[in-house]
Design a protein around this motif. Structure first.
Motif, PDB file in Angstrom:
ATOM      1  N   TRP A 255     -15.699 -17.974  27.398  1.00 38.76           N
ATOM      2  CA  TRP A 255     -14.347 -18.680  27.598  1.00 38.76           C
ATOM      3  C   TRP A 255     -14.503 -20.187  26.698  1.00 38.76           C
ATOM      4  O   TRP A 255     -13.548 -20.389  26.079  1.00 38.76           O
ATOM      5  N   ASN A 256     -15.674 -20.713  26.908  1.00 35.53           N
ATOM      6  CA  ASN A 256     -15.788 -22.087  26.153  1.00 35.53           C
ATOM      7  C   ASN A 256     -15.606 -22.237  24.930  1.00 35.53           C
ATOM      8  O   ASN A 256     -14.979 -22.835  24.040  1.00 35.53           O
TER       9      ASN A 256
ATOM     10  N   LYS B  38     -20.969 -14.836  35.712  1.00 32.77           N
ATOM     11  CA  LYS B  38     -20.016 -15.707  35.612  1.00 32.77           C
ATOM     12  C   LYS B  38     -20.395 -16.824  34.648  1.00 32.77           C
ATOM     13  O   LYS B  38     -19.794 -17.561  33.999  1.00 32.77           O
ATOM     14  N   GLU B  39     -21.826 -17.072  34.371  1.00 31.43           N
ATOM     15  CA  GLU B  39     -22.414 -18.159  33.359  1.00 31.43           C
ATOM     16  C   GLU B  39     -22.118 -17.492  32.067  1.00 31.43           C
ATOM     17  O   GLU B  39     -21.494 -18.365  31.198  1.00 31.43           O
TER      18      GLU B  39
ATOM     19  N   LEU C 228     -19.530 -15.402  31.336  1.00 30.75           N
ATOM     20  CA  LEU C 228     -18.151 -15.413  31.256  1.00 30.75           C
ATOM     21  C   LEU C 228     -17.698 -16.618  30.639  1.00 30.75           C
ATOM     22  O   LEU C 228     -16.741 -17.117  30.032  1.00 30.75           O
ATOM     23  N   ASN C 229     -18.402 -17.739  31.292  1.00 32.43           N
ATOM     24  CA  ASN C 229     -17.860 -19.190  31.290  1.00 32.43           C
ATOM     25  C   ASN C 229     -18.367 -19.552  29.739  1.00 32.43           C
ATOM     26  O   ASN C 229     -17.711 -20.333  29.056  1.00 32.43           O
ATOM     27  N   LYS C 230     -19.511 -19.073  29.056  1.00 38.31           N
ATOM     28  CA  LYS C 230     -19.811 -19.396  27.932  1.00 38.31           C
ATOM     29  C   LYS C 230     -18.824 -18.864  26.713  1.00 38.31           C
ATOM     30  O   LYS C 230     -18.650 -19.494  25.795  1.00 38.31           O
TER      31      LYS C 230
ATOM     32  N   LYS D  61     -12.287 -20.851  23.727  1.00 37.72           N
ATOM     33  CA  LYS D  61     -10.972 -21.866  24.061  1.00 37.72           C
ATOM     34  C   LYS D  61     -11.041 -23.020  22.886  1.00 37.72           C
ATOM     35  O   LYS D  61     -10.244 -23.407  22.443  1.00 37.72           O
TER      36      LYS D  61
ATOM     37  N   GLY E  66      -7.012 -17.448  30.062  1.00 40.67           N
ATOM     38  CA  GLY E  66      -8.263 -17.088  30.519  1.00 40.67           C
ATOM     39  C   GLY E  66      -8.506 -15.814  29.956  1.00 40.67           C
ATOM     40  O   GLY E  66      -7.944 -15.108  29.021  1.00 40.67           O
TER      41      GLY E  66
ATOM     42  N   THR F 108     -14.489  -9.077  24.359  1.00 41.91           N
ATOM     43  CA  THR F 108     -13.833  -9.896  25.248  1.00 41.91           C
ATOM     44  C   THR F 108     -12.330 -10.258  24.727  1.00 41.91           C
ATOM     45  O   THR F 108     -12.072 -10.332  23.499  1.00 41.91           O
TER      46      THR F 108
END
Length: 175
Positions: A59-60, A52-53, A55-57, A63, A76, A167
């Motif tokens: 995504w950020n 999750k960390e 994936l969040n990196k 985005k 997403g 991704t």
């Protein structure tokens, strides 16, 4: 009616050192431990990214890139995979492909907006990512972000296996 033109559009964005060498090595180790799904076409081992960390990196940065450059309607992460390509069986595609219009026997997915590639190793020769003829060299930790409809392929590589994280970002269809 006045059309809105995106003056910031680029066919691809590159950011070096997105992941550290240690983070890349950790991902390679995880992918090697979980090699399960081997494709028949070029011996590609795949592993779903569930961290999750991480994936969040991803995504950020994607985005932010979208907000500044592409301005697509995104919502997403669609999929995120670790992939290892075997040096012994990989054959360079003769033709470019897109992740938007996937080609024969595959549906066009108008919700796939952006693709990103993170190079996890660079200890092989060749293996550049080509987007519309521009070659982007592999560099450990480098992320490349581009529209899913951009024609791309991977150059032949030699000496060692090639590891990447792929991704795809989704959103409502283009208007």
């Amino acid at each position: 009616m006045s059309l809105i033109h995106n003056e910031n559009f680029k066919w691809f964005l590159v950011r070096d050192n997105f992941l550290s060498p240690k983070e890349c090595d950790e991902q390679i180790q995880l992918f090697d431990e979980s090699k399960k799904d081997v494709s028949n076409d070029c011996n590609v081992a795949s592993s779903i990214i569930e961290d999750k960390e991480l994936l969040n990196k991803l995504w950020n940065i994607i985005k932010l890139s979208n907000d500044l450059v592409y301005k697509f309607d995104i919502s997403g992460i669609q999929n995120s995979w670790g992939k290892s390509y075997s040096v012994d069986s990989f054959k360079e595609d003769k033709h470019y492909h897109t992740d938007f219009a996937a080609g024969p026997d595959r549906l066009v997915d108008t919700t796939t907006k952006l693709t990103s590639v993170v190079f996890l190793n660079d200890d092989y020769w060749g293996g550049e990512l080509e987007i519309w003829g521009d070659k982007i060299e592999s560099q450990q930790g480098r992320i490349v972000i581009f529209p899913a409809f951009a024609a791309h392929k991977v150059s032949q590589f030699y000496d060692k296996d090639r590891y990447t994280m792929l991704t795809w970002i989704q959103g409502n269809t283009f208007k």
